[in-house]
Scaffold this active site. Structure first.
Site, mmCIF file in Angstrom:
data_model
loop_
_atom_site.group_PDB
_atom_site.id
_atom_site.type_symbol
_atom_site.label_atom_id
_atom_site.label_comp_id
_atom_site.label_asym_id
_atom_site.label_seq_id
_atom_site.Cartn_x
_atom_site.Cartn_y
_atom_site.Cartn_z
ATOM 1 N N TYR A 268 -66.093 6.348 -121.337
ATOM 2 C CA TYR A 268 -66.365 5.897 -119.969
ATOM 3 C C TYR A 268 -67.819 6.211 -119.628
ATOM 4 O O TYR A 268 -68.128 6.851 -118.645
ATOM 5 C CB TYR A 268 -65.392 6.576 -118.995
ATOM 6 C CG TYR A 268 -65.323 5.917 -117.639
ATOM 7 C CD1 TYR A 268 -64.626 4.725 -117.463
ATOM 8 C CD2 TYR A 268 -65.954 6.482 -116.533
ATOM 9 C CE1 TYR A 268 -64.559 4.119 -116.223
ATOM 10 C CE2 TYR A 268 -65.886 5.879 -115.289
ATOM 11 C CZ TYR A 268 -65.186 4.703 -115.135
ATOM 12 O OH TYR A 268 -65.121 4.100 -113.893
ATOM 13 N N GLY A 269 -68.715 5.778 -120.531
ATOM 14 C CA GLY A 269 -70.144 5.979 -120.293
ATOM 15 C C GLY A 269 -70.760 4.686 -119.784
ATOM 16 O O GLY A 269 -70.150 3.955 -118.992
ATOM 17 N N SER A 270 -71.964 4.416 -120.277
ATOM 18 C CA SER A 270 -72.712 3.245 -119.816
ATOM 19 C C SER A 270 -71.868 1.969 -119.949
ATOM 20 O O SER A 270 -71.644 1.248 -118.986
ATOM 21 C CB SER A 270 -74.002 3.163 -120.638
ATOM 22 O OG SER A 270 -74.741 2.047 -120.266
ATOM 23 N N GLN A 271 -71.387 1.670 -121.145
ATOM 24 C CA GLN A 271 -70.589 0.452 -121.338
ATOM 25 C C GLN A 271 -69.151 0.629 -120.858
ATOM 26 O O GLN A 271 -68.574 -0.263 -120.234
ATOM 27 C CB GLN A 271 -70.580 0.050 -122.821
ATOM 28 C CG GLN A 271 -71.899 -0.506 -123.307
ATOM 29 C CD GLN A 271 -72.249 -1.844 -122.682
ATOM 30 O OE1 GLN A 271 -71.392 -2.685 -122.438
ATOM 31 N NE2 GLN A 271 -73.523 -2.049 -122.404
ATOM 32 N N SER B 86 -66.717 12.760 -118.459
ATOM 33 C CA SER B 86 -66.489 11.445 -117.843
ATOM 34 C C SER B 86 -65.150 11.338 -117.136
ATOM 35 O O SER B 86 -64.926 10.400 -116.367
ATOM 36 C CB SER B 86 -66.560 10.351 -118.916
ATOM 37 O OG SER B 86 -67.802 10.355 -119.549
ATOM 38 N N THR C 292 -71.800 7.537 -133.216
ATOM 39 C CA THR C 292 -71.615 8.648 -134.163
ATOM 40 C C THR C 292 -70.257 9.340 -134.002
ATOM 41 O O THR C 292 -69.807 10.031 -134.908
ATOM 42 C CB THR C 292 -72.726 9.700 -133.976
ATOM 43 O OG1 THR C 292 -72.865 9.954 -132.577
ATOM 44 C CG2 THR C 292 -74.047 9.228 -134.558
ATOM 45 N N HIS D 25 -70.426 -2.653 -130.293
ATOM 46 C CA HIS D 25 -71.555 -2.683 -131.233
ATOM 47 C C HIS D 25 -70.931 -2.524 -132.622
ATOM 48 O O HIS D 25 -69.979 -1.762 -132.790
ATOM 49 C CB HIS D 25 -72.509 -1.526 -130.906
ATOM 50 C CG HIS D 25 -73.670 -1.350 -131.844
ATOM 51 N ND1 HIS D 25 -74.405 -2.397 -132.340
ATOM 52 C CD2 HIS D 25 -74.224 -0.219 -132.371
ATOM 53 C CE1 HIS D 25 -75.373 -1.918 -133.117
ATOM 54 N NE2 HIS D 25 -75.277 -0.608 -133.157
ATOM 55 N N GLY E 142 -75.059 -0.992 -119.799
ATOM 56 C CA GLY E 142 -73.785 -1.060 -119.107
ATOM 57 C C GLY E 142 -73.905 -1.144 -117.591
ATOM 58 O O GLY E 142 -73.143 -1.868 -116.942
ATOM 59 N N ASP F 112 -79.473 -5.772 -133.476
ATOM 60 C CA ASP F 112 -79.490 -4.806 -132.365
ATOM 61 C C ASP F 112 -80.299 -3.566 -132.750
ATOM 62 O O ASP F 112 -81.156 -3.100 -131.990
ATOM 63 C CB ASP F 112 -78.048 -4.409 -132.002
ATOM 64 C CG ASP F 112 -77.994 -3.543 -130.757
ATOM 65 O OD1 ASP F 112 -78.080 -4.099 -129.648
ATOM 66 O OD2 ASP F 112 -77.892 -2.309 -130.892
HETATM 67 N N1 LIG Z 1 -75.672 1.839 -123.626
HETATM 68 C C1 LIG Z 1 -75.540 0.517 -123.622
HETATM 69 O O1 LIG Z 1 -75.813 -0.134 -122.624
HETATM 70 C C2 LIG Z 1 -75.027 -0.229 -124.812
HETATM 71 C C3 LIG Z 1 -74.161 0.368 -125.687
HETATM 72 N N2 LIG Z 1 -73.529 -0.369 -126.641
HETATM 73 C C4 LIG Z 1 -72.561 0.257 -127.503
HETATM 74 O O2 LIG Z 1 -71.463 0.702 -126.691
HETATM 75 C C5 LIG Z 1 -70.895 1.870 -127.270
HETATM 76 C C6 LIG Z 1 -70.873 2.999 -126.242
HETATM 77 O O3 LIG Z 1 -72.213 3.343 -125.955
HETATM 78 P P1 LIG Z 1 -72.650 3.933 -124.533
HETATM 79 O O4 LIG Z 1 -71.886 3.242 -123.454
HETATM 80 O O5 LIG Z 1 -74.141 3.909 -124.529
HETATM 81 O O6 LIG Z 1 -72.113 5.420 -124.646
HETATM 82 P P2 LIG Z 1 -72.360 6.644 -123.619
HETATM 83 O O7 LIG Z 1 -73.016 7.716 -124.382
HETATM 84 O O8 LIG Z 1 -72.983 6.152 -122.353
HETATM 85 O O9 LIG Z 1 -70.858 7.070 -123.261
HETATM 86 C C7 LIG Z 1 -69.972 7.514 -124.231
HETATM 87 C C8 LIG Z 1 -68.637 7.787 -123.592
HETATM 88 O O10 LIG Z 1 -67.717 8.167 -124.614
HETATM 89 C C9 LIG Z 1 -67.174 9.437 -124.306
HETATM 90 N N3 LIG Z 1 -66.891 10.134 -125.538
HETATM 91 C C10 LIG Z 1 -67.671 10.972 -126.248
HETATM 92 N N4 LIG Z 1 -67.030 11.372 -127.347
HETATM 93 C C11 LIG Z 1 -65.812 10.787 -127.318
HETATM 94 C C12 LIG Z 1 -64.677 10.830 -128.159
HETATM 95 N N5 LIG Z 1 -64.669 11.553 -129.265
HETATM 96 N N6 LIG Z 1 -63.584 10.128 -127.787
HETATM 97 C C13 LIG Z 1 -63.565 9.384 -126.674
HETATM 98 N N7 LIG Z 1 -64.615 9.303 -125.831
HETATM 99 C C14 LIG Z 1 -65.713 9.993 -126.160
HETATM 100 C C15 LIG Z 1 -68.228 10.121 -123.449
HETATM 101 O O11 LIG Z 1 -67.634 11.153 -122.684
HETATM 102 P P3 LIG Z 1 -68.472 12.458 -122.188
HETATM 103 O O12 LIG Z 1 -68.922 12.127 -120.804
HETATM 104 O O13 LIG Z 1 -67.473 13.553 -122.204
HETATM 105 O O14 LIG Z 1 -69.590 12.645 -123.162
HETATM 106 C C16 LIG Z 1 -68.666 8.937 -122.588
HETATM 107 O O15 LIG Z 1 -67.726 8.682 -121.577
HETATM 108 C C17 LIG Z 1 -71.717 2.186 -128.516
HETATM 109 O O16 LIG Z 1 -71.079 1.544 -129.600
HETATM 110 C C18 LIG Z 1 -73.057 1.515 -128.219
HETATM 111 O O17 LIG Z 1 -73.793 1.175 -129.373
HETATM 112 C C19 LIG Z 1 -73.722 -1.723 -126.757
HETATM 113 C C20 LIG Z 1 -74.581 -2.373 -125.922
HETATM 114 C C21 LIG Z 1 -75.382 -1.661 -124.959
HETATM 115 C C1 LIG Z 2 -81.664 -1.689 -126.354
HETATM 116 C C2 LIG Z 2 -80.703 -0.557 -126.512
HETATM 117 C C3 LIG Z 2 -79.244 -0.980 -126.767
HETATM 118 O O1 LIG Z 2 -79.177 -1.698 -127.983
HETATM 119 C C4 LIG Z 2 -78.811 -1.865 -125.619
HETATM 120 C C5 LIG Z 2 -78.815 -1.363 -124.228
HETATM 121 O O2 LIG Z 2 -78.524 -3.021 -125.855
HETATM 122 C C6 LIG Z 2 -78.403 0.283 -126.879
HETATM 123 O O3 LIG Z 2 -77.879 0.539 -127.985
HETATM 124 O O4 LIG Z 2 -78.277 1.010 -125.882
HETATM 125 MG MG LIG Z 3 -78.555 -3.648 -127.736
HETATM 126 MG MG LIG Z 4 -77.967 -0.786 -129.520
#
Ligand SMILES: NC(=O)C1=CN([C@@H]2O[C@H](COP(=O)(O)OP(=O)(O)OC[C@H]3O[C@@H](n4cnc5c(N)ncnc54)[C@H](OP(=O)(O)O)[C@@H]3O)[C@@H](O)[C@H]2O)C=CC1
Ligand SMILES: CC[C@](O)(C(C)=O)C(=O)O
Ligand SMILES: [Mg+2]
Ligand SMILES: [Mg+2]
EC number: 1.1.1.86
Length: 337
Positions: free
Chosen positions: A26-29, A54, A85, A109, A135, A192
């Site tokens: 429940y992070g950015s995406q 989160s 990771t 992703h 997100g 990406d």
């Molecule tokens: N950031 C972006 O805008 C983009 C991201 N993506 C992809 O989306 C995916 C998520 O990225 P992003 O949203 O940046 O991630 P974030 O780091 O923003 O959020 C990760 C979330 O996952 C939770 N988390 C951490 N470890 C675990 C676990 N073991 N089990 C379940 N939940 C867990 C975190 O909780 P806690 O708060 O406790 O850490 C947090 O809620 C990735 O694959 C990324 O490449 C794709 C396009 C753009």
């Molecule tokens: C440009 C960074 C990104 O690929 C995205 C927001 O699309 C990411 O992994 O956060």
């Molecule tokens: Mg990207």
């Molecule tokens: Mg990326």
């Protein structure tokens, strides 16, 4: 166009509305997908470890939060939006034991599938809905009745309906309002990673910092250097975003355009292009993925060091001061979900 693009009329929202969806993370995406799916009439549950930071954010939004294993067990569709990771262990411990024929695993992703870190069984669908934007923008656009374009791909079509399901999910988060482009896990992952390393994050940050250093080391005021190398970049990129590089060149002065055309290729030259090709080949060969996984397994020592060095760069202090004078610009790094 050389790619297939799908819009709202091409997607059946009913497909995803008929499923229970677990959004893991429940992070950015994750927050953007979960809230927009719910607003689109989809039954959503959130999967987060006990003690996750989160959890309160999701609960405050009225979402039901379970552990990743419980959420995966309940759901027909499992969208994995934990950090790249963390996904391998998350999949092994919480998701794989709760898969059954007919379920679908989705990704935002393709990293873990492209580099064989996750190997799902043959009887589940494996697909991707990857918004091409952060997100918080995905959510903001959805709320405004718009959407961020996304990439949609199918790695494994066990049901025969995986693409239609992914498209339906994309509609649920607003992606088909703007257009969903069909791609592959390989293409999405490699482009990406290349984009964020060479241009969007790595390339742009290095360009800004280096420009700032050159001006300040030559005795110019850091505040003036900040405006020239960072603040105005947004204004210039906004023009490119609206109408391409040509639109930017149309708007700036002839003096700027002549400097751009005659000097730009000296800054990003054949050596830079060669380095970009090297970066791409490290992505294609899996070298970058192996390095990043090893760095993470080792507790991220370089990541922490480089992050601290970046945060201590003089441009950050100057920027903080200047942004406090511009209330409309200053935003916290982490917006609340
Ligand atoms: N950031 C972006 O805008 C983009 C991201 N993506 C992809 O989306 C995916 C998520 O990225 P992003 O949203 O940046 O991630 P974030 O780091 O923003 O959020 C990760 C979330 O996952 C939770 N988390 C951490 N470890 C675990 C676990 N073991 N089990 C379940 N939940 C867990 C975190 O909780 P806690 O708060 O406790 O850490 C947090 O809620 C990735 O694959 C990324 O490449 C794709 C396009 C753009
Ligand atoms: C440009 C960074 C990104 O690929 C995205 C927001 O699309 C990411 O992994 O956060
Ligand atoms: Mg990207
Ligand atoms: Mg990326």
């Amino acid at each position: 166009m050389s790619v297939e693009v799908y819009y709202d009329d091409d997607a059946d929202l009913g497909l995803i509305q008929a499923k229970k969806v677990a959004v893991i993370g429940y992070g950015s995406q994750g927050h953007a997908h979960a809230l927009s799916l719910r607003d689109s009439g989809v039954d959503v549950v959130i999967g987060l470890p006990v003690g996750s930071k989160s959890r309160p954010k999701a609960e405050e939004q009225g979402l039901r939060v379970l552990t990743p294993a419980e959420a995966a067990a309940e759901a027909d569709v499992i969208m994995i939006l934990a950090p790249d990771t963390a996904q391998r262990a998350l999949y092994t411990d919480a998701i794989a034991p709760n898969l059954a024929p007919g379920k679908a695993i989705l990704f935002g992703h393709g990293f873990n599938i492209r580099y064989d870190l996750i190997k799902p069984p043959a009887d589940v669908d494996v697909a991707m809905v990857a918004p091409k934007g952060p997100g918080h923008l995905v959510r903001r656009q959805y709320v405004d009745g718009k959407g961020v374009p996304c990439l949609v791909a199918v790695e494994q079509d066990a049901s025969g309906d995986a693409f239609a399901l992914a498209l339906s999910y994309a509609k649920g988060i607003g992606g088909t309002r703007a257009g969903a482009i069909r791609t592959t896990f390989k293409e999405e992952t490699e482009t990406d990673l290349f984009g964020e390393q060479a241009v969007l994050c790595g390339g742009a940050a290095a360009l800004v910092q280096t420009g700032f250093e050159v001006l300040t080391e030559a005795g110019y005021a850091p505040e003036v250097a900040y405006f020239e190398c960072l603040h105005e970049l947004k204004l210039i990129v906004d023009l490119m975003y609206e109408g391409g590089i040509a639109r930017m060149r149309y708007s700036v002065s002839d003096t700027a355009e002549y400097g751009d055309l005659s000097r730009g290729p000296r800054v990003v030259d054949s050596r830079t292009k060669e380095e970009m090709r090297k970066i791409l080949s490290e992505i294609q060969s899996g070298e970058f993925a192996r390095e990043w996984i090893a760095e993470d397994d080792a507790g991220r020592p370089n990541f922490a060091k480089w992050r601290a060095e970046g945060a201590a760069h003089p441009i950050e202090e100057t920027g903080q001061k200047l942004r406090s004078m511009m209330s409309w610009v200053d935003r916290p790094i982490t917006e609340t979900a």
